[in-house]
Design a protein around this motif. Structure first.
Motif: not given
Length: 396
Positions: A221-235
């Motif tokens: 779950x934490x991995x998914x949250x971090x991936x979501x944060x990474x997605x927002x920052x990349x965008x």
């Protein structure tokens, strides 16, 4: 997710993997051995759900959770999302339970429900645990297997939901490098925890704690949250990320497929989970369909109904088994489960979700906006007689 259709579609593919494994285990289907080996009983598919859950929640609530009442609205939305279908799945389990008790089929009561005695008492306690989403915390088959065994994942999700608002705010303050190191540390910790369980406990105990215990799956779950944060920052950084997305998807698909075939470690989901994060992030970054299959409307619709399919498939498989459906008839049972999940999503899940969200939403007190009092200006008789007009004090 209408804006990320590929992520909705893979939910159905993961749910279907679990369905085929469980239908085969129950005896309704005769699934090929190679498929069961690669799918590892559907456990990696559930891990994919946990990673995807963290990503989707971050994508949806990242800009909302910190607003006044944001956490309350989040919890109300999550309850409205999962509870109606959970209750419905327990209702579908009722005919199976009544039949087993009526016939006194001790073999199936032991195989399906883990019950050897004190049937009524254990069934009652198990039902309460299911309704409270606690079964994943109870390492006893007589408590976590009756009624609807796959609901253990709802216990994990409820635990993750409880942590999410604080977890997201804490992770948002970390840089990308720190998030990467945190995920690596949690992944190694998960591996050490699994290895400890396998070494210390007998199979009758460690099997549950490895496969279903919420703390075991927290990393995903934490991995998914971090991936979501990474997605927002990349965008947010601008520029095209399509090529990066294609690279992540290609690496993830190759790695997950290779690990599924070779199975160098058990449980299989441990080595696959990091690549689930890469797959989800990569699919989200794609700016246009590559193969186009995951963007088909029919597959997206099945993905939207995948939660219902996941929760109802075991009760339906058991009813099919008791009705004498085997082998080829089992595929008809799978088709009926999929069709029923679509109907549940449209006529039960979505209407109940909207209704519950309206009822659980806290009414807000809206105060009328009163304009500041402005002294009346009296036209002077002449310019020489014009009084000075006071300047209103600044409101800051």
């Amino acid at each position: 997710m209408a804006t990320l259709p590929a992520l909705t579609s893979i939910r159905f593919l993961a749910a279907l993997t679990v369905v085929l494994c469980h239908f085969t285990e129950i005896g309704v289907l005769n699934g090929p051995e190679w498929f069961l080996q690669m799918a590892d009983g559907g456990r990696p598919a559930v891990s994919l759900f946990f990673v995807l859950s963290g990503f989707v929640l971050t994508f949806t609530y990242r800009d909302k959770i910190g607003l006044p009442g944001g956490a309350t609205a989040f919890y109300a939305a999550r309850f409205a999302r999962i509870y109606p279908v959970l209750v419905l799945s327990l209702l579908l389990s009722l005919p199976v339970t009544v039949w087993l008790l009526h016939t006194g089929d001790s073999e199936l009561l032991r195989e399906w429900y883990g019950l050897k005695g004190s049937y009524i008492a254990m069934l009652a306690v198990s039902l309460v645990a299911q309704l409270l989403a606690l079964t994943a915390w109870l390492p006893f088959s007589a408590l976590n297997q009756p009624w609807n065994g796959p609901a253990w994942s709802i216990s994990c999700e409820a635990f993750f939901y409880a942590l999410f608002p604080l977890l997201l705010r804490w992770l948002e303050k970390r840089g990308s490098g720190a998030l990467t190191l945190l995920c690596l540390a949690l992944w190694l910790l998960q591996g050490a925890w699994i290895a400890l369980l396998l070494a210390v406990l007998p199979p009758s105990r460690h099997g549950f704690l490895v496969a279903q215990f919420p703390l075991t799956h927290l990393f995903e779950f934490v991995l998914g949250v971090c991936a979501g944060i990474a997605y927002a920052r990349l965008r947010g950084a601008g520029g095209s990320r399509h090529t990066l997305g294609m690279g992540l998807v290609a690496v993830a698909v190759c790695a997950v497929g290779t690990l599924a075939v070779l199975r160098p470690l058990s449980p299989a989901f441990y080595l696959q989970a990091p690549f689930f994060g890469a797959l989800i992030l990569g699919l989200a970054l794609l700016e246009r369909p590559v193969a186009g299959v995951l963007h088909r409307r029919w597959l997206v619709s099945l993905g939207e109904a995948s939660f219902a399919l996941y929760l109802i498939h075991v009760p339906l498989a058991r009813m099919a088994y008791l009705a004498g459906w085997r082998q080829q008839a089992g595929w008809l049972a799978v088709a009926l489960a999929i069709l029923l999940s679509l109907a549940i999503y449209r006529y039960v899940e979505e209407p109940m979700r909207r209704q519950l969200r309206r009822r659980l939403a806290r009414p807000r007190l809206v105060l009328p906006v009163v304009p500041p009092a402005v002294p009346p200006v009296v036209p002077p008789a002449s310019a020489a007689q014009a009084p000075a007009v006071p300047v209103p004090a600044s409101n800051g």
